[in-house]
Design an enzyme around this catalytic site. Structure first.
Site, PDB file in Angstrom:
ATOM      1  N   ASP A 187      63.157  51.517  15.715  1.00 63.60           N
ATOM      2  CA  ASP A 187      61.801  51.232  14.867  1.00 63.60           C
ATOM      3  C   ASP A 187      61.217  52.034  14.613  1.00 63.60           C
ATOM      4  O   ASP A 187      60.204  51.621  13.865  1.00 63.60           O
ATOM      5  CB  ASP A 187      60.929  50.165  16.187  1.00 63.60           C
ATOM      6  CG  ASP A 187      60.476  50.791  17.329  1.00 63.60           C
ATOM      7  OD1 ASP A 187      61.367  50.637  17.982  1.00 63.60           O
ATOM      8  OD2 ASP A 187      59.307  50.975  17.467  1.00 63.60           O
ATOM      9  N   HIS A 230      57.951  52.802  31.227  1.00 66.62           N
ATOM     10  CA  HIS A 230      57.672  51.793  29.988  1.00 66.62           C
ATOM     11  C   HIS A 230      56.228  51.664  31.148  1.00 66.62           C
ATOM     12  O   HIS A 230      55.635  50.101  30.782  1.00 66.62           O
ATOM     13  CB  HIS A 230      58.465  51.225  29.819  1.00 66.62           C
ATOM     14  CG  HIS A 230      58.743  50.799  28.458  1.00 66.62           C
ATOM     15  ND1 HIS A 230      58.546  49.211  27.921  1.00 66.62           N
ATOM     16  CD2 HIS A 230      59.386  51.155  27.327  1.00 66.62           C
ATOM     17  CE1 HIS A 230      58.562  49.290  26.938  1.00 66.62           C
ATOM     18  NE2 HIS A 230      59.306  50.845  26.384  1.00 66.62           N
ATOM     19  N   ARG A 287      54.736  62.164  22.505  1.00 67.87           N
ATOM     20  CA  ARG A 287      56.033  61.512  23.299  1.00 67.87           C
ATOM     21  C   ARG A 287      55.149  60.448  21.806  1.00 67.87           C
ATOM     22  O   ARG A 287      56.098  59.773  21.176  1.00 67.87           O
ATOM     23  CB  ARG A 287      55.738  60.072  23.981  1.00 67.87           C
ATOM     24  CG  ARG A 287      56.375  60.560  24.823  1.00 67.87           C
ATOM     25  CD  ARG A 287      58.355  60.753  24.835  1.00 67.87           C
ATOM     26  NE  ARG A 287      58.665  59.469  24.298  1.00 67.87           N
ATOM     27  CZ  ARG A 287      59.934  59.141  23.881  1.00 67.87           C
ATOM     28  NH1 ARG A 287      59.972  59.923  22.725  1.00 67.87           N
ATOM     29  NH2 ARG A 287      60.045  57.693  24.071  1.00 67.87           N
ATOM     30  N   GLU A 321      54.056  57.559  23.304  1.00 71.85           N
ATOM     31  CA  GLU A 321      54.708  56.336  22.385  1.00 71.85           C
ATOM     32  C   GLU A 321      53.717  55.971  21.720  1.00 71.85           C
ATOM     33  O   GLU A 321      53.741  55.228  20.250  1.00 71.85           O
ATOM     34  CB  GLU A 321      55.776  56.618  22.007  1.00 71.85           C
ATOM     35  CG  GLU A 321      55.656  55.076  23.518  1.00 71.85           C
ATOM     36  CD  GLU A 321      56.768  54.773  23.660  1.00 71.85           C
ATOM     37  OE1 GLU A 321      58.235  55.152  24.378  1.00 71.85           O
ATOM     38  OE2 GLU A 321      57.394  53.011  24.109  1.00 71.85           O
ATOM     39  N   TYR A 366      63.498  45.537  30.504  1.00 69.04           N
ATOM     40  CA  TYR A 366      63.539  46.703  29.320  1.00 69.04           C
ATOM     41  C   TYR A 366      64.237  47.562  29.507  1.00 69.04           C
ATOM     42  O   TYR A 366      64.813  48.044  30.237  1.00 69.04           O
ATOM     43  CB  TYR A 366      62.303  47.049  29.017  1.00 69.04           C
ATOM     44  CG  TYR A 366      62.409  48.178  28.533  1.00 69.04           C
ATOM     45  CD1 TYR A 366      61.745  48.368  27.009  1.00 69.04           C
ATOM     46  CD2 TYR A 366      61.796  49.768  29.094  1.00 69.04           C
ATOM     47  CE1 TYR A 366      62.355  48.989  26.337  1.00 69.04           C
ATOM     48  CE2 TYR A 366      62.244  51.032  28.180  1.00 69.04           C
ATOM     49  CZ  TYR A 366      62.453  50.524  27.046  1.00 69.04           C
ATOM     50  OH  TYR A 366      62.706  51.631  25.672  1.00 69.04           O
ATOM     51  N   ASP A 419      62.747  55.950  31.897  1.00 67.93           N
ATOM     52  CA  ASP A 419      61.296  55.787  31.150  1.00 67.93           C
ATOM     53  C   ASP A 419      60.772  54.984  32.003  1.00 67.93           C
ATOM     54  O   ASP A 419      61.550  53.479  32.794  1.00 67.93           O
ATOM     55  CB  ASP A 419      62.076  55.338  29.446  1.00 67.93           C
ATOM     56  CG  ASP A 419      60.528  54.576  28.873  1.00 67.93           C
ATOM     57  OD1 ASP A 419      59.574  54.850  29.415  1.00 67.93           O
ATOM     58  OD2 ASP A 419      60.715  53.792  27.711  1.00 67.93           O
ATOM     59  N   ARG A 444      69.077  59.756  28.544  1.00 64.83           N
ATOM     60  CA  ARG A 444      68.448  58.614  29.037  1.00 64.83           C
ATOM     61  C   ARG A 444      69.040  57.639  30.099  1.00 64.83           C
ATOM     62  O   ARG A 444      69.686  57.093  29.623  1.00 64.83           O
ATOM     63  CB  ARG A 444      67.165  58.090  28.086  1.00 64.83           C
ATOM     64  CG  ARG A 444      66.077  57.347  29.075  1.00 64.83           C
ATOM     65  CD  ARG A 444      65.216  57.065  27.832  1.00 64.83           C
ATOM     66  NE  ARG A 444      65.922  55.636  27.909  1.00 64.83           N
ATOM     67  CZ  ARG A 444      64.815  54.386  26.907  1.00 64.83           C
ATOM     68  NH1 ARG A 444      63.500  54.461  27.181  1.00 64.83           N
ATOM     69  NH2 ARG A 444      65.195  53.152  26.877  1.00 64.83           N
ATOM     70  N   GLU A 495      58.820  59.237  31.585  1.00 63.38           N
ATOM     71  CA  GLU A 495      58.048  59.114  30.810  1.00 63.38           C
ATOM     72  C   GLU A 495      57.613  57.688  31.341  1.00 63.38           C
ATOM     73  O   GLU A 495      57.620  56.927  31.886  1.00 63.38           O
ATOM     74  CB  GLU A 495      59.164  58.891  29.568  1.00 63.38           C
ATOM     75  CG  GLU A 495      58.276  58.059  28.746  1.00 63.38           C
ATOM     76  CD  GLU A 495      59.608  57.245  27.023  1.00 63.38           C
ATOM     77  OE1 GLU A 495      60.711  57.633  27.346  1.00 63.38           O
ATOM     78  OE2 GLU A 495      59.101  56.885  26.263  1.00 63.38           O
ATOM     79  N   GLU A 512      64.084  61.972  20.290  1.00 62.71           N
ATOM     80  CA  GLU A 512      64.937  61.296  20.752  1.00 62.71           C
ATOM     81  C   GLU A 512      65.618  60.479  19.597  1.00 62.71           C
ATOM     82  O   GLU A 512      65.127  60.624  18.242  1.00 62.71           O
ATOM     83  CB  GLU A 512      63.106  60.144  21.134  1.00 62.71           C
ATOM     84  CG  GLU A 512      63.994  58.611  21.468  1.00 62.71           C
ATOM     85  CD  GLU A 512      63.050  57.177  22.109  1.00 62.71           C
ATOM     86  OE1 GLU A 512      62.395  57.875  21.136  1.00 62.71           O
ATOM     87  OE2 GLU A 512      63.638  57.071  22.842  1.00 62.71           O
ATOM     88  N   TRP A 531      55.547  45.444  30.702  1.00 61.89           N
ATOM     89  CA  TRP A 531      57.202  45.068  30.841  1.00 61.89           C
ATOM     90  C   TRP A 531      57.409  46.287  30.540  1.00 61.89           C
ATOM     91  O   TRP A 531      58.771  46.705  29.827  1.00 61.89           O
ATOM     92  CB  TRP A 531      57.252  44.379  29.591  1.00 61.89           C
ATOM     93  CG  TRP A 531      57.153  44.933  27.949  1.00 61.89           C
ATOM     94  CD1 TRP A 531      55.437  44.365  27.219  1.00 61.89           C
ATOM     95  CD2 TRP A 531      57.973  45.270  27.055  1.00 61.89           C
ATOM     96  NE1 TRP A 531      55.956  45.293  26.235  1.00 61.89           N
ATOM     97  CE2 TRP A 531      56.342  45.855  26.011  1.00 61.89           C
ATOM     98  CE3 TRP A 531      58.810  46.309  27.101  1.00 61.89           C
ATOM     99  CZ2 TRP A 531      57.240  46.230  24.773  1.00 61.89           C
ATOM    100  CZ3 TRP A 531      59.537  47.010  26.016  1.00 61.89           C
ATOM    101  CH2 TRP A 531      58.396  47.194  25.107  1.00 61.89           C
TER     102      TRP A 531
HETATM  103  C1  GCO Z   1      61.364  54.788  23.355  1.00 63.49           C
HETATM  104  C2  GCO Z   1      60.159  53.369  23.799  1.00 63.49           C
HETATM  105  C3  GCO Z   1      61.269  52.327  23.204  1.00 63.49           C
HETATM  106  C4  GCO Z   1      60.215  51.111  22.849  1.00 63.49           C
HETATM  107  C5  GCO Z   1      59.738  50.262  22.057  1.00 63.49           C
HETATM  108  C6  GCO Z   1      58.339  48.922  21.317  1.00 63.49           C
HETATM  109  O1  GCO Z   1      60.888  55.539  24.845  1.00 63.49           O
HETATM  110  O2  GCO Z   1      62.280  54.867  22.830  1.00 63.49           O
HETATM  111  O3  GCO Z   1      59.655  53.269  24.811  1.00 63.49           O
HETATM  112  O4  GCO Z   1      62.312  51.438  23.069  1.00 63.49           O
HETATM  113  O5  GCO Z   1      59.833  50.213  23.923  1.00 63.49           O
HETATM  114  O6  GCO Z   1      59.726  51.458  20.686  1.00 63.49           O
HETATM  115  O7  GCO Z   1      59.266  48.858  19.930  1.00 63.49           O
HETATM  116 MG    MG Z   2      59.401  54.639  25.445  1.00 64.21          MG
END
Ligand code: GCO
Ligand code: MG
Length: 412
Positions: free
Chosen positions: A326, A222, A293, A272, A159, A220, A147, A246, A349, A412
């Site tokens: 996370d 976002h 996702r 996600e 981000y 991504d 990525r 994404e 991922e 964000w």
């Molecule tokens: C990704 C994500 C994450 C999120 C995160 C927020 O594609 O891995 O966008 O990094 O920002 O899970 O809690």
């Molecule tokens: Mg993401």
């Protein structure tokens, strides 16, 4: 096979994780991940105050029945907190069933459909040189797909850029470039879509020139663009042959993707932050995306994500399960078992966890040559070291937010 104990364990080795541990009358234990980044304690309360007592005395072998019971009896359906809580119970029950059968969970789901799981890692940089170094580092670690996130000239902090960790204010509080910061208030970052749309295609051009046409590249967005901006980005990235683009638009409006789709052949991934098959229904049926996702941890567990992916398979849409840090090692392992078994696996991922996290969660999954494998231990193959977990009490952490130059709050 009755459940006799249900414990909710909160630990913060490198970041906060919420884990459900179920114990049966014969002493078999099962683990489930219930981590919702930045809102962890809400799931703790959902489980401790409302679910744990319902589990005691239940038959641990009745996975589908327990899922339906928790989903339907609550009345208030869906949402990240509810579905993460249900997911944790679901995965813990799959873990127990695997241990009872003496088989890894992917065997119970139908057996291996492949020898390993293609993964992608996160490369990023403040400028192209730093980004190239990061790509090389990932390639040396074995990653085959990468990525690409880049800083944007004129924007201070956005981000996904690892170098944010070197900013003094963030030192020691960020976990690589993961956004949740240990603090009492969300960090403010800045954003300008026009600058971003001008800059990103130049970054991909440079990366292709440096690393050639073959390496699968991802990006991504976002949730930061409007549909027409996203369409423009997809189109401008076509020459660089992305594996996927994404979360180009805010995920809660599925119709936005129609417009994006009409304008670009760049493959799209989203979801996600989705929780159920209903969030995906329209975009799968209308074939507006190429990759799902959703994470096991946030989509109601193995049981519900498998149904969603089976539905997606009818439309040749593949999995691209969310796997930043996370998602705990428990959630990652659960994803790997599902990914091994389904036919329409796409990519996984994978950001590696830190050494403290690895000591808390003893894993049997492996990462070799860019491929993950869940291992062959019975169950999901992850155990929680309670003593290690106890060393790291919960710490408040917030995801950041964006403001535009005039002060307006932005995605964000
Ligand atoms: C990704 C994500 C994450 C999120 C995160 C927020 O594609 O891995 O966008 O990094 O920002 O899970 O809690
Ligand atoms: Mg993401």
């Amino acid at each position: 096979m009755k459940i006799i104990q249900a414990e909710v364990i909160v630990t913060s080795p490198d970041r906060n994780f919420v884990t459900l541990k179920l114990t049966t009358e014969s002493g078999i234990t099962g683990l489930g991940d219930a981590t919702v980044n930045g809102r962890e304690l809400a799931v703790v309360s959902y489980l401790r105050d409302h679910v744990v007592q319902l589990l005691i005395g239940r038959d641990a072998t009745r996975i589908e029945d327990t899922w339906q019971f928790l989903y339907r009896s609550a009345y208030w359906r869906r949402g990240p907190i509810t579905m993460a809580a249900i997911a944790a119970v679901d995965v813990a029950l799959w873990d127990i069933k695997g241990k009872m059968a003496g088989m890894p969970v992917y065997q119970l789901l139908g057996g291996a459909s492949r020898s390993g799981l293609l993964t992608y890692g996160h490369a990023s940089g403040r400028d192209n040189q730093e980004l190239f170094d990061s790509v090389r580092k990932h390639q040396e670690e074995g990653y085959k797909a990468i990525r690409i996130q880049s800083a944007v000239p004129g924007l201070e902090s956005i981000y996904g850029i690892a170098s944010n960790a070197t900013v003094e204010a963030n030192a020691g509080v960020r976990y690589d470039h993961e956004p949740a910061q240990r603090s009492a208030y969300p960090a403010e970052e800045d954003w300008d879509t026009r600058s971003y749309l001008r800059h990103i295609p130049t970054v991909f051009e440079a990366v292709r020139n440096e690393f050639g046409p073959a390496v699968p590249l991802l990006h991504d967005g976002h949730h930061r663009m409007t549909p027409i901006q996203a369409a423009k980005l997809g189109k401008s990235l076509e020459p660089y042959d992305l594996f996927w683009l994404e979360d180009v638009t805010p995920a809660e409006n599925p119709e936005a993707l129609r417009l994006v789709r009409q304008h670009t052949t760049t493959p799209l991934a989203i979801g996600e932050i989705f929780n159920t098959v209903w969030d995906y229904q329209q975009i799968i049926r209308e074939q507006l995306i190429d990759y799902v996702r959703g994470a096991v941890t946030h989509m109601g567990g193995i049981t519900h994500l498998k149904k969603t992916l089976d539905y997606a398979a009818l439309y040749q849409i593949k999995s691209g399960m969310h796997g930043p840090t996370d998602i705990s090692p428990v959630g990652m392992a659960a994803a790997m078992h599902l990914g091994m078994a389904i036919h329409n696996f796409g990519i996984q991922e994978y950001m590696k966890h830190g050494p403290k996290t690895d000591a808390v969660f003893e894993q049997s999954y492996t990462f070799v040559d860019g491929m993950l494998h869940p291992g062959d231990k019975p169950g999901i193959g992850v155990e929680l070291n309670v003593d290690e977990a106890g060393k790291y009490p919960y710490q408040q952490a917030y995801l950041p937010y964006n403001r535009l130059a005039d002060g307006t709050v932005h995605d964000w």
